[in-house]
Design a protein around this motif. Structure first.
Motif, PDB file in Angstrom:
ATOM      1  N   CYS B 247      50.896  50.277  11.551  1.00 29.23           N
ATOM      2  CA  CYS B 247      52.600  49.791  11.136  1.00 29.23           C
ATOM      3  C   CYS B 247      52.806  48.610  11.945  1.00 29.23           C
ATOM      4  N   TRP B 248      52.848  48.363  12.827  1.00 32.28           N
ATOM      5  CA  TRP B 248      53.233  47.402  13.505  1.00 32.28           C
ATOM      6  C   TRP B 248      53.107  45.859  13.128  1.00 32.28           C
ATOM      7  N   SER B 249      51.384  46.408  12.568  1.00 30.65           N
ATOM      8  CA  SER B 249      50.825  44.687  12.333  1.00 30.65           C
ATOM      9  C   SER B 249      51.263  44.475  10.823  1.00 30.65           C
ATOM     10  N   LYS B 250      52.074  45.302  10.172  1.00 33.03           N
ATOM     11  CA  LYS B 250      52.767  45.312   8.767  1.00 33.03           C
ATOM     12  C   LYS B 250      53.922  44.493   9.498  1.00 33.03           C
ATOM     13  N   ASN B 251      54.747  44.540  10.287  1.00 35.25           N
ATOM     14  CA  ASN B 251      56.281  44.372  10.850  1.00 35.25           C
ATOM     15  C   ASN B 251      55.714  43.418  11.442  1.00 35.25           C
ATOM     16  N   ARG B 252      54.764  42.851  12.405  1.00 37.54           N
ATOM     17  CA  ARG B 252      54.990  41.233  12.768  1.00 37.54           C
ATOM     18  C   ARG B 252      54.447  40.109  11.830  1.00 37.54           C
ATOM     19  N   ARG B 253      55.963  39.224  11.070  1.00 29.48           N
ATOM     20  CA  ARG B 253      55.429  38.929   9.632  1.00 29.48           C
ATOM     21  C   ARG B 253      56.597  37.980   9.534  1.00 29.48           C
ATOM     22  N   SER B 254      56.206  37.310   8.357  1.00 31.61           N
ATOM     23  CA  SER B 254      57.425  35.655   7.944  1.00 31.61           C
ATOM     24  C   SER B 254      57.652  36.769   6.272  1.00 31.61           C
ATOM     25  N   HIS B 255      58.229  36.754   6.022  1.00 29.30           N
ATOM     26  CA  HIS B 255      58.822  37.266   4.844  1.00 29.30           C
ATOM     27  C   HIS B 255      59.254  36.167   4.312  1.00 29.30           C
ATOM     28  N   PHE B 256      59.699  36.320   2.485  1.00 25.28           N
ATOM     29  CA  PHE B 256      60.022  35.108   1.795  1.00 25.28           C
ATOM     30  C   PHE B 256      60.689  36.265   0.776  1.00 25.28           C
ATOM     31  N   VAL B 257      62.044  34.911   1.216  1.00 27.73           N
ATOM     32  CA  VAL B 257      63.019  35.695   0.274  1.00 27.73           C
ATOM     33  C   VAL B 257      63.965  34.570  -0.845  1.00 27.73           C
ATOM     34  N   ALA B 258      64.291  34.664  -1.987  1.00 30.38           N
ATOM     35  CA  ALA B 258      64.213  33.580  -2.539  1.00 30.38           C
ATOM     36  C   ALA B 258      66.465  33.884  -2.591  1.00 30.38           C
ATOM     37  N   GLN B 259      66.653  32.629  -2.444  1.00 28.18           N
ATOM     38  CA  GLN B 259      68.008  32.668  -2.973  1.00 28.18           C
ATOM     39  C   GLN B 259      68.656  32.431  -3.818  1.00 28.18           C
TER      40      GLN B 259
END
Lengths: 451, 259
Positions: B247-259
């Protein structure tokens, strides 16, 4: 660096901060030699009787929570309880088995009660007000004339709030006799998600009276209160990225604060005079420490590293040394520097990860969270003498214990812990004893104890 | 200073009086007082800064790979490198990921003058060509971002772009360039996230580094930086809530969100 035992730490604490009397009291807490006090239930006359239960509960809890007294068991109390000094009558021959005679001091000082002090009195209704007649007697004295320590009249409204008020005031006076600042009236600000998003909440020191303070319907966290208790600074996502927002605690309203252009401005705290604010900002790239006036103007950069630096806390006594958390040497550790950024010293050993430094009001010790001896994320609470770097561990692997904040009395701390399953706010004596859970609804964290 | 200023004002007023007299016009307000001349401060000449070295290694890379700039400058008040690297310390190194052959110029300045030094990174075509993106007309910005732009993941307490993330970001960059040209008014937010173990406060700073490193990498690959916004949520918005490395490895992330 050596580990120290608790009595030594407390001896250090007392020499740094408490007067002679206070030092004795702290010594007594840890040594288990507390003065014993008896607090029989007071009676209420007239309409005051409706609120006397609230009064009795509040008075008992204030005195017990202070941690300076041994509370004598109520089941041992004599049947004949005095309500006024005049009720005491010295018997010609003291006979503890004689149930018909008037109350006497030895009823309380002799076994089985074996008390040193007795708080007694009564509440009454007067001009539609609650009036408390409160006395504190040293029952080890031979005569009533020399026994009285406190004899005072207190007034409040004729309701539960009035009953709590007079109880708090009486408790404060009792504790003052022993050099202890009462926690009654002190508040704890904290972060709770129970409204659906994280917001700042406030409660009385004992967990009663929990109320929502901010209503941004957004992520609001990392609160800090100015030393005079008039302003609250926190980190808000309401405007997009993390930024510092300040509210007046007197009006509840937002106070202007200039956030420098950065993807993050966060973890603000106040200088002792409340005129300046130190915080962490990514204005230059990495999160670094800055100092500014209370409105955000007159910015000064304090650190200059390519590492993450957060949570600056200025010594409340000297206004000079800053504790902060930095990754400049690898894993996050607690460091100390002067207010001009000079004389940087690492305080924690470099083992594990360290965070959440909090100065005690005397400016001699810090409480903090550390994973020393455990894997990352398993935080325990420690207290360190900042001058010698001797430390003592308060929690031992019972859940994650973080965010310590000292009470105004310098003897209690409030923390967040998930030892019961969910993360909640707990208070304890600074030696790790007298642990009390203060919240239970939702997730509650980042408490700040203030006057 | 006061007397100087007063005499300058007096002189200006006198001149304006004569000037007004010549033009024979009445009622025109006098012009503003002439600025007070300040004597130039003479200082001892300062030697301009010296660039001890400014190198790049390797000087030839495949697209998506890193080259390391290293430099050392003495006697400079400010040191900067172009191509978006900005102000840097007097001595240091920095990884760059140019998408095409790029020259980097280091500029060191002090009162005595400016010294510059340049190096060039030659970029060869990548071994594997990233899939080209052909947006269908029906897709909106948000759905294209969520369909084509993948999260990248980080090591514990680290914000360097990992080897496996470079390939992902190279694909993301190509897709973004196509998406941005189709939607010229939209922007993308890069969220930096952390696992639950570090302190919340430190993680706010760490999440910021992750989103910033991601943005810099995409900008190096030619994605327009002014259309990329960064925000750190630290550990406040985990995508997975169990206390395990999975779970931790999935949370250490850069996530991209459209504006």
């Amino acid at each position: 660096m050596k580990k120290i035992t608790l009595p030594l730490l407390v001896a250090l604490a007392s020499s740094a901060g408490f007067g002679q009397q206070g030092a004795d009291i702290v010594g007594r807490i840890v040594g288990g030699q507390k003065a014993a006090i008896a607090i029989p239930d007071f009676r209420g006359a007239g309409k005051a009787a409706n609120f006397v239960a609230t009064f009795n509960q509040t008075l008992f809890r204030d005195i017990e929570d202070a941690g300076v007294f041994k509370m004598t068991p109520k089941s041992m109390y004599p049947l004949n309880i005095p309500q006024r000094p005049e009720d005491f009558r010295k018997p010609l021959q003291f006979d503890p088995t004689n149930r018909t005679r008037a109350p006497w001091l030895q009823d309380w000082s002799d076994p089985p009660v074996s008390s040193d002090y007795l708080a007694f009195g009564y509440t009454a209704e007067q001009d539609n007000q609650m009036v408390l007649f409160g006395w504190l007697f040293n029952v080890k004295q031979p005569e009533v004339s020399s026994a009285q320590v406190i004899g005072k009249i207190y007034q409040g409204s004729l309701d539960d709030a009035g009953a709590r008020k007079v109880a708090h005031e009486f408790a404060t006076d009792i504790l003052k006799q022993f050099g202890v600042e009462s926690l009654a009236g002190s508040k704890i600000y904290f972060v709770s998600n129970r409204s659906g998003s994280k917001e700042i909440w406030v409660m009385d020191y004992d967990g009663s009276n929990q109320k929502q303070f901010t209503f941004y319907k957004n992520l609001i966290t990392m609160p800090n209160v100015s030393p005079d208790g008039t302003r609250l600074a926190f980190t808000s996502f309401a405007g997009g990225g993390p930024a510092i927002v300040i509210h007046s605690l007197e009006t509840g309203r937002k106070i202007p604060f200039y956030n420098q252009r950065a993807s993050m401005n966060a973890t603000a705290s106040f200088t002792p005079n409340g005129k300046q604010i130190i915080y962490s900002s990514t204005a230059s790239g990495w999160a670094q420490l800055y100092m500014a006036n209370a409105d955000g103007s007159n910015l000064q950069r304090l650190t200059n590293t390519r590492s993450i630096e957060v949570e600056p806390k200025i010594n409340p006594k000297t206004g000079n040394e800053i504790l902060f958390v930095s990754g400049r040497g690898g894993a996050q550790q607690v460091y100390k520097m002067n207010i001009d950024g000079a004389d940087v010293t690492r305080l924690t050993t470099g083992e594990g990860e360290a965070s959440n430094p909090s100065w005690n009001p005397q400016g001699s010790h810090m409480a903090f969270a550390w994973t020393r001896g455990y894997s990352p994320g398993n935080w325990n609470l420690f207290i360190m003498d900042v001058a010698t770097r001797d430390y003592v561990q308060l929690t031992q692997g019972a859940g994650r214990n973080e965010n310590p904040s000292w009470a105004p009395d310098g003897r209690h701390i409030v923390i967040s812990s998930n030892r019961g399953g969910s993360t909640q706010i707990w208070s304890m004596l600074a030696d790790g004893t007298q642990l009390k859970q203060l919240t239970s609804a939702g997730v509650n964290e980042k408490p700040v104890w203030t006057k | 200073m006061n007397t100087k200023r007063a005499s300058a004002v007096a002189l200006a007023l006198t001149l304006s009086f004569f000037a007004a007299g010549c033009r024979k016009k009445v009622g025109v307000p006098p012009p503003p007082a002439a600025p007070v001349a300040v004597a130039p401060v003479v200082k001892a000449p300062v030697k301009k800064p010296m660039v001890t070295f400014f190198t790049v290694e390797p000087s030839t890379i495949e697209r998506g790979q890193a080259a390391v700039l290293k430099w050392e400058v003495t006697g400079a008040q400010s040191v900067s490198i172009n191509q978006g690297l900005g102000t840097v310390t007097a001595a240091g190194n920095r990884s760059v990921f140019p998408s095409s052959s790029t020259s980097y110029t280091l500029t060191a300045t002090n009162e005595g003058g400016t010294s510059t030094e340049s190096v060039t990174v030659n970029v060869t075509a990548p071994a594997v060509v990233a899939p080209t993106v052909t947006p269908t007309p029906s897709d909106d910005f948000g759905s294209m971002v969520s369909k084509l732009i993948q999260d990248i993941y980080f090591d514990y307490d680290k914000s360097d772009v990992r080897e496996d993330s470079r390939a992902t970001l190279t694909k993301n960059a190509d897709a973004l360039k196509a998406i941005f040209s189709k939607f010229p008014n939209n922007t993308l937010t890069i969220e930096g996230h952390c696992d639950e173990r570090g302190s919340a406060e430190y993680n706010l700073g760490l999440g910021d580094r992750r989103s910033t490193a991601t943005k810099e990498f995409l900008a190096q690959l030619g994605v327009s930086a002014d259309r990329l916004r960064t925000i750190s949520y630290g550990k406040e918005r985990p995508s997975c809530t169990e206390s395990s490395e999975g779970c931790w490895s999935k949370n250490r992330r850069s996530h991209f969100v459209a504006q």
